[in-house]
Write an enzyme that holds these catalytic residues in place. Structure first.
Site, PDB file in Angstrom:
ATOM      1  N   MET A 114      54.944  40.218  14.545  1.00 30.39           N
ATOM      2  CA  MET A 114      53.514  39.875  14.587  1.00 30.39           C
ATOM      3  C   MET A 114      52.669  40.999  15.215  1.00 30.39           C
ATOM      4  O   MET A 114      53.203  41.969  15.739  1.00 30.39           O
ATOM      5  CB  MET A 114      53.334  38.583  15.399  1.00 30.39           C
ATOM      6  CG  MET A 114      54.055  37.418  14.758  1.00 30.39           C
ATOM      7  SD  MET A 114      54.340  36.025  15.855  1.00 30.39           S
ATOM      8  CE  MET A 114      52.706  35.379  16.065  1.00 30.39           C
ATOM      9  N   HIS A 115      51.372  40.820  15.156  1.00 30.26           N
ATOM     10  CA  HIS A 115      50.360  41.587  15.918  1.00 30.26           C
ATOM     11  C   HIS A 115      50.084  43.015  15.463  1.00 30.26           C
ATOM     12  O   HIS A 115      49.083  43.601  15.849  1.00 30.26           O
ATOM     13  CB  HIS A 115      50.712  41.657  17.423  1.00 30.26           C
ATOM     14  CG  HIS A 115      51.201  40.395  18.005  1.00 30.26           C
ATOM     15  ND1 HIS A 115      50.470  39.235  17.967  1.00 30.26           N
ATOM     16  CD2 HIS A 115      52.362  40.086  18.665  1.00 30.26           C
ATOM     17  CE1 HIS A 115      51.172  38.271  18.569  1.00 30.26           C
ATOM     18  NE2 HIS A 115      52.318  38.759  18.991  1.00 30.26           N
ATOM     19  N   ASP A 141      56.688  35.764  12.635  1.00 34.13           N
ATOM     20  CA  ASP A 141      58.102  35.410  12.842  1.00 34.13           C
ATOM     21  C   ASP A 141      58.302  34.211  13.768  1.00 34.13           C
ATOM     22  O   ASP A 141      59.228  33.431  13.582  1.00 34.13           O
ATOM     23  CB  ASP A 141      58.945  36.614  13.273  1.00 34.13           C
ATOM     24  CG  ASP A 141      58.465  37.324  14.524  1.00 34.13           C
ATOM     25  OD1 ASP A 141      57.519  36.860  15.167  1.00 34.13           O
ATOM     26  OD2 ASP A 141      59.065  38.374  14.838  1.00 34.13           O
TER      27      ASP A 141
HETATM   28  O1  LIG Z   1      55.283  39.876  19.832  1.00 35.93           O
HETATM   29  C1  LIG Z   1      55.819  38.918  19.332  1.00 35.93           C
HETATM   30  C2  LIG Z   1      55.294  37.557  19.429  1.00 35.93           C
HETATM   31  O2  LIG Z   1      54.126  37.495  20.188  1.00 35.93           O
HETATM   32  C3  LIG Z   1      57.094  39.040  18.595  1.00 35.93           C
HETATM   33  O3  LIG Z   1      57.380  37.877  17.920  1.00 35.93           O
HETATM   34  C4  LIG Z   1      57.046  40.102  17.581  1.00 35.93           C
HETATM   35  O4  LIG Z   1      56.463  39.486  16.453  1.00 35.93           O
HETATM   36  C5  LIG Z   1      58.419  40.657  17.266  1.00 35.93           C
HETATM   37  O5  LIG Z   1      59.427  39.748  17.263  1.00 35.93           O
HETATM   38  P1  LIG Z   1      60.995  40.057  17.107  1.00 35.93           P
HETATM   39  O6  LIG Z   1      61.122  41.276  16.271  1.00 35.93           O
HETATM   40  O7  LIG Z   1      61.521  40.177  18.478  1.00 35.93           O
HETATM   41  O8  LIG Z   1      61.549  38.851  16.394  1.00 35.93           O
END
Ligand SMILES: O=C(CO)[C@@H](O)[C@H](O)COP(=O)(O)O
Ligand SMILES: Nc1ncnc2c1ncn2[C@@H]1O[C@H](COP(=O)(O)OP(=O)(O)O)[C@@H](O)[C@H]1O
Length: 501
Positions: free
Chosen positions: A81-82, A240
């Site tokens: 995300m983000h 995710d």
């Molecule tokens: O920063 C966040 C949620 O705020 C994470 O969910 C990222 O989206 C990455 O997730 P993973 O790669 O660790 O699953």
């Protein structure tokens, strides 16, 4: 039998699964990639590498399962995300994406607060303005790379770029849009006034849809590249955490997932958006239409262990790591790890927090370092659980998820530090499963996300149970863990200022 494909564009790797309509996973393919850390605090990934990795996983999973591409009835996504993906008029990436763990936009985050004010942030965005999120990253680009900013046609979230490559359509979904900091969470729409006030171009923002809506079909070109059938329906999918929660069956209040992926997340569904007084948790839109999610976020969970393993130890196997962790007693003989290797979100919202081993003695070995990292990551999850308590979030069942849930010792540490029974579900690849479920709902195979979860997701009946003596000991350690940040906060900030000579 018909099949669905779920693609999870993670931070460490992309995973693609083919699931049959009953939820049975027929095949999984995975391709790893790295983060590009050009400077301390930077984190980037090239969208072209993501696409190449996705293509390889699609080909591999089709090949290995022998399932004909025409039998794939729908495709869904889950994505880190983000992050900020910038594409030009020709729908090509202009530069590498700035991803969620990037910390370069500290000044821009402060500037956004000063322009729109903390109260408006709380009311509209409902989340702290934090480095690595799309809005401050875009402001950084405008100020520091104006030649890139000028070329932007649209800004996308990471998985949206993969959907664009498959269908030729630009767009995003509520879960990911709500995690950019440019979104009106309550009213589920872009916060165009706010975007304009901070000096950014509202035309950059694509249409927003439900995760289960159909975005388009696989194009002839994408079909040639991937081996998929042209015309296969593709849904929007989601961030995710939302997809992972569907794969864990988190579709009603009371169920909480505890994820140890690259980052760490504590996640639950809420019927109305609520905002923690100091915005120390996140409130985003959930993929179940008309619902929201509450989330505690830790920036370096599995990442702390992989950092230790790759940069300090000598790339041990997970079997060796878990075996070493088991050899050490709870509390790692007085060694405490703070997992703030890239700052921390919940509960500190402090990009200058720093990772620390406290209490090292001559007796400590690599086994102690490993166990203490695992413990520190779970103390960080406990911080979020405590915050959920203070917000009166219903918490009946805790479900462990992400790569960390593959480790029995890490599950045991979770049960004891949280003093809760920790469950797992039958599905191994939860984010991909969530993505495949959204595709199934989109093409009408399932009536709703909830009904699909009721049929497909099963909670394993035997949880990992806490041992009261160990849990009591960890409770005392947790008090030390909490005070370690408070006592060192100033020092962390001074050290963060000394990062550049
Ligand atoms: O920063 C966040 C949620 O705020 C994470 O969910 C990222 O989206 C990455 O997730 P993973 O790669 O660790 O699953
Ligand atoms: N067998 C295992 N034992 C211990 N930790 C593991 C194991 N497998 C994965 N992990 C942890 O999980 C992390 C990766 O989780 P994953 O959910 O696959 O990540 P992402 O979705 O962010 O790409 C690794 O960094 C590692 O710390």
């Amino acid at each position: 039998m018909s099949y669905l494909m779920g693609i999870d564009l993670g931070t460490s790797s992309v995973k693609t699964v083919i699931m049959d309509e009953n939820g049975s996973i027929k095949g999984t393919a995975q391709q790893s990639y790295e983060m590009m850390i050009e400077k301390s605090g930077y984190a980037e990934q090239d969208p072209n590498f993501w696409w190449e990795a996705v293509v390889r996983t699609i080909k591999q999973v089709l090949n290995e399962t022998g399932i004909h591409s025409k039998k794939i009835n729908g495709i869904g996504f889950s994505g880190q995300m983000h992050g900020l993906v910038m594409i030009d008029q020709n729908l090509l990436p202009i530069r590498p994406a700035i991803i969620w763990s990037d910390q370069r936009s500290r000044k821009e985050a402060a500037e956004i607060y000063s322009i729109i004010g903390r109260e408006t942030v709380k009311k509209i965005v409902m989340n702290s303005i934090f480095t690595g999120f799309q809005l401050p990253s875009l402001l950084w680009i405008k100020k520091n790379e104006p030649f890139v900013y000028e070329k932007i046609n649209k800004v996308l979230l990471p998985k949206d770029y993969i959907r664009l490559k498959l269908t030729g359509e630009c767009g995003t979904d509520f879960t990911d849009a709500s995690a950019t900091l440019a979104f009106d969470i309550q009213n589920r729409k872009w916060a165009f006034d706010l975007i304009k006030k901070v000096g950014l171009n509202p035309d950059f923002y694509p249409e927003v849809h439900e995760s289960i809506d159909i975005a388009g079909q696989v194009t002839v070109k994408a079909a040639e590249e991937t081996g998929l059938a042209p015309g296969t329906p593709v849904v929007y999918g989601g961030g995710d955490q939302s997809m992972q929660s569907i794969g864990n069956g988190i579709v009603k209040p009371g169920q909480v997932s505890l994820t140890i992926g690259t980052g760490g997340q504590t996640f639950s569904i809420i019927p109305e958006p609520i905002c923690e007084t100091e915005m120390r948790t996140h409130t985003f839109c959930h993929a179940v239409p008309g619902t929201w999610s509450i989330m505690g976020a830790n920036l370096a969970a599995g990442l702390s262990l992989s950092w230790l393993n790759k940069k300090i130890l000598s790339n041990l196997s997970y079997a060796e790591i878990n075996e070493l962790a088991k050899q050490v007693t709870p509390g790692s003989e007085g060694l405490l790890f703070l997992p703030y290797l890239s700052g921390e979100r919940t509960p500190h919202m402090d990009d200058s927090a720093r990772g620390t081993f406290l209490g090292l003695t001559l007796n400590h070995s690599k086994a102690h370092l490993i166990r203490s990292v695992m413990e520190g990551v779970v103390f960080a999850l406990k911080d979020s659980v405590e915050m959920f308590h203070s917000l009166n979030i219903k918490m009946d069942t805790f479900i462990a998820s992400g790569g960390g849930a593959r480790s029995d010792i890490w599950l045991n540490i979770q049960a004891n530090i949280l003093n809760k029974e920790i469950y797992k579900v039958n599905q191994l690849e939860q984010a991909c499963t969530g993505a495949a479920i959204t595709a199934g709902v989109g093409i009408g195979k399932y009536d709703s996300i909830q009904s699909a979860c009721e049929t497909i997701i099963r909670i394993n009946p035997e949880p990992v149970r806490p041992d009261p003596a160990v849990a009591g000991f960890y409770n005392e350690m947790y008090e030390l863990y909490k005070s370690a940040y408070v006592q060192n906060k100033q020092l962390f900030h001074q050290l963060a200022m000394k990062q550049d000579f």
